[in-house]
Write a protein that holds these residues in place. Structure first.
Motif: not given
Length: 71
Positions: A35-38
């Motif tokens: 779920e993290q952008p990176s």
């Protein structure tokens, strides 16, 4: 794990509980990382590989704990 001697049912149950907890924790960690952008795809891939190894260990212990039934 010594498979040649008598099976310590309590020790196997404890090990099984530990493996299941680690498997659940890895599942949660993989979900959080995804779920993290990176995205760190290499780390996620390693975690998934570890999760599969845990699943195999869980299956082996479950097979030891379930007695064979001869039909």
């Amino acid at each position: 794990m010594n498979l040649t001697g008598p099976i310590d049912q309590e020790a196997l149950q404890r090990k099984l509980a530990d493996l299941r907890a680690e498997h659940r924790d890895l599942d949660d960690a993989i979900t959080a990382l995804a779920e993290q952008p990176s995205l760190n795809l290499i780390q996620i891939q390693r975690m998934k590989k570890r999760k599969l190894a845990l699943k195999d260990q869980i299956a082996k212990i479950e097979n030891l704990l379930i007695p064979d039934i001869i039909a």
